[in-house]
Enzyme design. Structure first.
Site, PDB file in Angstrom:
ATOM      1  N   ASP A   1       0.825  -1.196   0.000  1.00 17.45           N
ATOM      2  CA  ASP A   1       0.000   0.000   0.000  1.00 17.45           C
ATOM      3  C   ASP A   1       0.864   1.252   0.000  1.00 17.45           C
ATOM      4  OD1 ASP A   1      -1.950   1.862   0.264  1.00 17.45           O
ATOM      5  OD2 ASP A   1      -2.698   1.167   2.188  1.00 17.45           O
TER       6      ASP A   1
ATOM      7  N   ASP B   1      -1.316   7.502  -6.466  1.00 18.29           N
ATOM      8  CA  ASP B   1      -1.526   6.355  -5.584  1.00 18.29           C
ATOM      9  C   ASP B   1      -1.652   5.089  -6.413  1.00 18.29           C
ATOM     10  OD1 ASP B   1      -2.091   4.665  -3.497  1.00 18.29           O
ATOM     11  OD2 ASP B   1      -4.158   5.326  -3.263  1.00 18.29           O
TER      12      ASP B   1
END
Length: 420
Positions: free
Chosen positions: A96, A304
């Site tokens: 992540d 992201d």
């Protein structure tokens, strides 16, 4: 993306055939979750189940040798294979880039999500050491810790309602044949989330103090890169993730922009000036949603790798979709899943306009596979969505680019690449 907010769908897996040098590390990235035509991603049911949390978590606003790691994708998630403890226990965890803490499920587990692998048993590891309440790692989580019997306990939540509760510890972590001692991890005893059965936890690659990137220190010198491959023809696709000197992005057609330091440090912020659709450019007047006194606010969008779609402020989204409509000579239809606003009846993607994201110093030209996705055999939808929160440049837009982060020089570079 995550911080305690969003959840990345990136996983890294170590390939024992990986190339390891004294300056750098490279890993393979493998996608296998998307059913796709030769030119376009198709949303299978597993993909849709990953996409829905993407909406939810966004709305809640995610000297030594360096290791070479493979990244595998499983039902919309990327998995990192790593080993933890002494003797080493192999495990798979979500990577992540929008969160920092590295955590796995540990035994005993009060309430854990199902995983195929046995739970990690800290008592069997000779290098496992719980962190004290007065330790630096305990202070680094900024109010998300408590103290129990002089052991630092953590609680971390994500916008998709995933969470982990446990204690902090230091442990030896191995990427391939490279051992990294004294890595701060979370040992979770109460965990919940929409994870697949191969997942045992999360590896945070954000910019905060407890991020694996930060903890690797001199092994990476703040440099890493990845190349997200598209899924074509029903086969596994393979691409790379690199650290240190192996993360160099150079040569022809490289576009480089500036990383902007903003709070929270976890996220990687860029400055978007505008978006072109065909020959028509729409400027990003970011003060309209940020109350900034100037037209363009520095660090107005997050890059992201763990958020699927690209999220834009409503005003900018409306202008972009208006330009897309001008260029598309197709019949508009509803998204059968009810998630995307702008969809067309189409059997191909050859007639879609080129879309360019204009970051400061970098014009990133997207391909049709970056901007449109099929939700059914003959349904084609724009892979953008509106938001009232932080804008995000998502991972569909990043596919088939070698993207390099240099945290010391505060730059991000894009190079068009066949990531498969």
């Amino acid at each position: 993306m995550k911080t305690a907010t969003s959840f990345t769908t990136l996983f890294i897996a170590i390939n024992m055939m990986s190339m390891i040098t004294t300056q750098g590390l490279t890993i393979d990235l493998i996608r296998r979750e998307f059913l796709q035509s030769p030119s376009l991603i198709s949303w299978s049911h597993p993909f849709m189940t990953i996409l829905r949390p993407s909406f939810n978590h966004h709305a809640n606003t995610r000297i030594s040798q360096t290791p070479l790691v493979d990244i595998f994708s499983d039902k919309g998630e990327y998995l990192m294979k790593l080993s933890i403890g002494t003797p080493p226990v192999e495990t798979l965890a979500v990577v992540d880039t929008g969160s920092d803490l590295v955590w796995i499920q540990c035994k005993p587990c009060t309430e854990c999500f199902l995983q195929k692998a046995p739970l990690f048993q800290p008592k069997l590891s000779s290098t496992h050491k719980p962190a004290a309440c007065t330790s630096a790692p305990c202070n680094a989580l900024h109010g998300r810790t408590s103290c129990l019997q002089d052991t630092c306990r953590y609680t971390i939540g994500y916008g998709d309602k995933s969470f982990s509760i446990g204690y902090l510890a230091t442990e030896t972590l191995r990427l391939g044949s490279v051992a990294i001692p004294n890595v701060v991890i979370g040992c979770g005893h109460n965990n919940r989330g929409t994870f697949g059965p191969h997942v045992t936890g999360i590896v945070g690659l954000g910019g905060g103090e407890l991020s694996l990137i930060t903890q690797m220190g001199s092994l990476t010198r703040g440099r890493f890169s990845y190349c997200l491959g598209s899924y074509i023809g029903g086969a596994l696709s393979s691409s790379k993730m690199s650290f240190g000197d192996d993360a160099d992005v150079s040569g022809d057609h490289v576009e480089t922009t500036v990383l902007v330091a903003r709070f929270p440090k976890t996220f990687y912020f860029l400055t978007l000036e505008g978006i072109s659709v065909g020959n028509n450019r729409v400027e990003f007047d970011s003060h309209s949603f940020s109350n900034s006194s100037k037209g363009i606010e520095d660090g107005n969008i997050i890059i992201d790798s763990g958020t699927t779609l690209t999220f834009l402020p409503q005003e900018l989204y409306n202008k972009v979709t208006a330009q897309v409509r001008r260029h598309m000579n197709m019949k508009e239809v509803d998204d059968p899943k009810g998630l995307l606003d702008l969809c067309y009846y189409s059997t191909s993607v050859t007639k879609v306009p080129e879309i360019v994201f204009h970051f400061i110093g970098a014009d990133v030209k997207l391909k049709p596979l970056n901007t449109f996705i099929k939700t059914r055999k003959n349904n084609l939808c724009l892979a953008f969505a509106p938001t009232n929160d932080e804008p995000i440049f998502g991972n569909l837009a990043q596919m088939d680019f070698l993207i390099g982060y240099d945290l010391q020089n505060k730059i991000v570079s894009f190079k068009p690449t066949d990531c498969n």
